[in-house]
Design a protein around this motif. Structure first.
Motif, PDB file in Angstrom:
ATOM      1  N   ILE A 276       0.839  -1.184   0.000  1.00  0.00           N
ATOM      2  CA  ILE A 276       0.000   0.000   0.000  1.00  0.00           C
ATOM      3  C   ILE A 276       0.880   1.242   0.000  1.00  0.00           C
ATOM      4  O   ILE A 276       1.854   1.332   0.764  1.00  0.00           O
ATOM      5  CB  ILE A 276      -0.929   0.008   1.226  1.00  0.00           C
ATOM      6  N   TYR A 277       0.522   2.202  -0.863  1.00  0.00           N
ATOM      7  CA  TYR A 277       1.249   3.462  -0.963  1.00  0.00           C
ATOM      8  C   TYR A 277       0.312   4.641  -0.746  1.00  0.00           C
ATOM      9  O   TYR A 277      -0.867   4.594  -1.098  1.00  0.00           O
ATOM     10  CB  TYR A 277       1.903   3.615  -2.346  1.00  0.00           C
ATOM     11  N   GLY A 278       0.859   5.713  -0.220  1.00  0.00           N
ATOM     12  CA  GLY A 278       0.137   6.967  -0.092  1.00  0.00           C
ATOM     13  C   GLY A 278       1.092   8.126  -0.226  1.00  0.00           C
ATOM     14  O   GLY A 278       2.311   7.970  -0.103  1.00  0.00           O
ATOM     15  N   GLY A 279       0.545   9.305  -0.495  1.00  0.00           N
ATOM     16  CA  GLY A 279       1.336  10.532  -0.492  1.00  0.00           C
ATOM     17  C   GLY A 279       2.552  10.513  -1.387  1.00  0.00           C
ATOM     18  O   GLY A 279       3.643  10.913  -0.959  1.00  0.00           O
ATOM     19  N   ILE A 280       2.378  10.083  -2.644  1.00  0.00           N
ATOM     20  CA  ILE A 280       3.506   9.999  -3.571  1.00  0.00           C
ATOM     21  C   ILE A 280       3.645  11.327  -4.313  1.00  0.00           C
ATOM     22  O   ILE A 280       2.728  11.755  -5.014  1.00  0.00           O
ATOM     23  CB  ILE A 280       3.292   8.863  -4.586  1.00  0.00           C
ATOM     24  N   PHE A 281       4.785  11.974  -4.158  1.00  0.00           N
ATOM     25  CA  PHE A 281       5.057  13.183  -4.937  1.00  0.00           C
ATOM     26  C   PHE A 281       6.549  13.494  -4.905  1.00  0.00           C
ATOM     27  O   PHE A 281       7.284  13.056  -4.011  1.00  0.00           O
ATOM     28  CB  PHE A 281       4.247  14.383  -4.437  1.00  0.00           C
ATOM     29  N   LEU A 282       6.989  14.238  -5.918  1.00  0.00           N
ATOM     30  CA  LEU A 282       8.369  14.687  -6.023  1.00  0.00           C
ATOM     31  C   LEU A 282       8.365  16.202  -5.940  1.00  0.00           C
ATOM     32  O   LEU A 282       7.628  16.868  -6.679  1.00  0.00           O
ATOM     33  CB  LEU A 282       8.979  14.232  -7.352  1.00  0.00           C
ATOM     34  N   GLU A 283       9.168  16.752  -5.027  1.00  0.00           N
ATOM     35  CA  GLU A 283       9.187  18.196  -4.846  1.00  0.00           C
ATOM     36  C   GLU A 283      10.564  18.779  -5.150  1.00  0.00           C
ATOM     37  O   GLU A 283      11.585  18.080  -5.134  1.00  0.00           O
ATOM     38  CB  GLU A 283       8.750  18.574  -3.428  1.00  0.00           C
ATOM     39  N   ASP A 284      10.546  20.077  -5.416  1.00  0.00           N
ATOM     40  CA  ASP A 284      11.767  20.830  -5.660  1.00  0.00           C
ATOM     41  C   ASP A 284      12.360  21.234  -4.315  1.00  0.00           C
ATOM     42  O   ASP A 284      11.736  21.985  -3.557  1.00  0.00           O
ATOM     43  CB  ASP A 284      11.435  22.068  -6.504  1.00  0.00           C
ATOM     44  N   SER A 285      13.538  20.721  -4.015  1.00  0.00           N
ATOM     45  CA  SER A 285      14.164  20.994  -2.711  1.00  0.00           C
ATOM     46  C   SER A 285      15.312  21.982  -2.821  1.00  0.00           C
ATOM     47  O   SER A 285      16.279  21.935  -2.046  1.00  0.00           O
ATOM     48  CB  SER A 285      14.635  19.682  -2.079  1.00  0.00           C
ATOM     49  N   ALA A 286      15.219  22.892  -3.786  1.00  0.00           N
ATOM     50  CA  ALA A 286      16.203  23.969  -3.871  1.00  0.00           C
ATOM     51  C   ALA A 286      16.199  24.759  -2.575  1.00  0.00           C
ATOM     52  O   ALA A 286      15.173  24.904  -1.906  1.00  0.00           O
ATOM     53  CB  ALA A 286      15.868  24.883  -5.054  1.00  0.00           C
ATOM     54  N   ASP A 287      17.365  25.259  -2.184  1.00  0.00           N
ATOM     55  CA  ASP A 287      17.519  26.063  -0.952  1.00  0.00           C
ATOM     56  C   ASP A 287      17.149  25.273   0.288  1.00  0.00           C
ATOM     57  O   ASP A 287      16.726  25.841   1.296  1.00  0.00           O
ATOM     58  CB  ASP A 287      16.697  27.350  -1.034  1.00  0.00           C
ATOM     59  N   GLY A 288      17.251  23.935   0.215  1.00  0.00           N
ATOM     60  CA  GLY A 288      17.017  23.108   1.400  1.00  0.00           C
ATOM     61  C   GLY A 288      15.568  22.867   1.739  1.00  0.00           C
ATOM     62  O   GLY A 288      15.271  22.383   2.838  1.00  0.00           O
ATOM     63  N   CYS A 289      14.645  23.184   0.839  1.00  0.00           N
ATOM     64  CA  CYS A 289      13.218  23.019   1.127  1.00  0.00           C
ATOM     65  C   CYS A 289      12.844  21.536   1.107  1.00  0.00           C
ATOM     66  O   CYS A 289      13.021  20.856   0.096  1.00  0.00           O
ATOM     67  CB  CYS A 289      12.406  23.780   0.089  1.00  0.00           C
ATOM     68  N   VAL A 290      12.314  21.035   2.217  1.00  0.00           N
ATOM     69  CA  VAL A 290      11.790  19.662   2.309  1.00  0.00           C
ATOM     70  C   VAL A 290      10.522  19.694   3.138  1.00  0.00           C
ATOM     71  O   VAL A 290      10.513  20.233   4.258  1.00  0.00           O
ATOM     72  CB  VAL A 290      12.809  18.694   2.962  1.00  0.00           C
ATOM     73  N   SER A 291       9.443  19.156   2.599  1.00  0.00           N
ATOM     74  CA  SER A 291       8.192  19.077   3.348  1.00  0.00           C
ATOM     75  C   SER A 291       8.313  17.997   4.410  1.00  0.00           C
ATOM     76  O   SER A 291       8.641  16.859   4.103  1.00  0.00           O
ATOM     77  CB  SER A 291       7.028  18.779   2.409  1.00  0.00           C
ATOM     78  N   LEU A 292       8.018  18.368   5.650  1.00  0.00           N
ATOM     79  CA  LEU A 292       8.153  17.424   6.744  1.00  0.00           C
ATOM     80  C   LEU A 292       6.808  17.046   7.334  1.00  0.00           C
ATOM     81  O   LEU A 292       6.709  16.091   8.079  1.00  0.00           O
ATOM     82  CB  LEU A 292       9.041  18.026   7.851  1.00  0.00           C
TER      83      LEU A 292
END
Length: 292
Positions: A276-292
């Protein structure tokens, strides 16, 4: 091990881009806040039906890869589970399943089915530029358990020439090992060296984020359970991220008792397994941005 994906239709791509990227700074999905621009979206709409995944016009994923003769309307299930950290009432979990017919092309050694997000092209794609973080959550299905005497490759980034993977997310008895850590999820680097592991939880959502810096050639892993915020569990580690390629999300069950895992080996009959998978996405982490 796979072929080049087709380009996403412009209509679907723009709808995904507008729906997820325009409000990326403030978007809420479950209890997780998406802080960074979304580059590729694998979110599954709550009103999705199985046949939606058989068409480029209605699926967030490539409807032709990666699967055997069965269509995704048969392969994918929608389990009745609570939302993962980055899902909410507008999106839902999806389960990738495999059975005895899950043979991709002529890879008779594997039982395999997997998701490729539309827009993720094999060469010169948006997934291998700058700094990118792949998010995914996994949950176990008590009715479709894995046979951990086998090795499973669940999420990975495969180079464009198909010769290697920039990272692997896997579980089970790694071929050539004693199997003492078969109940762990392991993340391996380009050299197939483990960089971090954690036990497979039979009931919880397990949330992962893997940051690939394609400029500095590093890899970093984030992790949490259920609704807890992600935390860095490694530093930014040196890793060879060259070679472009695509993200693979699903199940690849390797055989036992063989030196040619792609083409031969033992697979039991009557396979009925799922992830089972959920919340699949690829984000731009320029400038250290990471969704936590």
């Amino acid at each position: 091990m796979r072929t080049k994906t087709k380009m996403i239709s412009s209509t679907l791509f723009m709808s995904l881009l507008l729906g997820y990227s325009a409000s990326a700074r403030l978007a809420k999905r479950g209890t997780g806040e998406i802080k960074c621009p979304v580059v590729l979206s694998g979110f599954v709409a709550a009103d999705s039906t199985p046949t939606d995944f058989d068409s480029y016009a209605t699926s967030p994923f490539n409807p032709d890869y990666v699967r055997g003769e069965e269509k995704f309307s048969t392969i994918l299930q929608f389990p009745d589970v609570e939302s993962s950290r980055f899902d909410n009432a507008s999106t839902k979990a999806v389960e990738v399943t495999i059975n005895d017919k899950s043979i991709f092309q002529t890879q008779n050694g594997f039982r395999r089915a997997g998701l490729q997000i539309q827009g993720d092209t094999n060469e010169d794609g948006p997934g291998t530029e700058g700094v990118r973080t792949l998010h995914f959550s996994v949950k176990q299905d008590p009715e479709r358990t894995l046979n951990l005497t086998h090795e499973y490759l669940n999420v990975w980034h495969e180079a464009a020439d198909f010769s290697s993977n920039q990272f692997n997310f896997q579980t089970g008895t790694i071929i050539g090992s004693s199997g003492s850590d078969k109940n762990n999820f392991q993340i391996l680097n380009r050299q197939n060296t483990e960089v971090w592991s954690t036990p497979v939880d039979a009931t919880a959502w397990q949330n992962f984020a893997i940051t690939l810096d394609f400029v500095q050639n590093t890899l970093q892993v984030y992790y949490s359970k259920n609704d807890d915020p992600l935390e860095a569990v490694t530093d930014a580690l040196s890793n060879d991220n060259s070679g472009a390629g695509q993200y693979q999300i699903g199940m690849l069950k390797k055989p036992t008792d063989t030196d040619d895992v792609v083409n031969s080996g033992f697979q039991e009959t009557g396979i009925s397994e799922g992830q089972i998978y959920g919340g699949i996405f690829l984000e731009d982490s320029a400038d250290g941005c990471v969704s936590l």
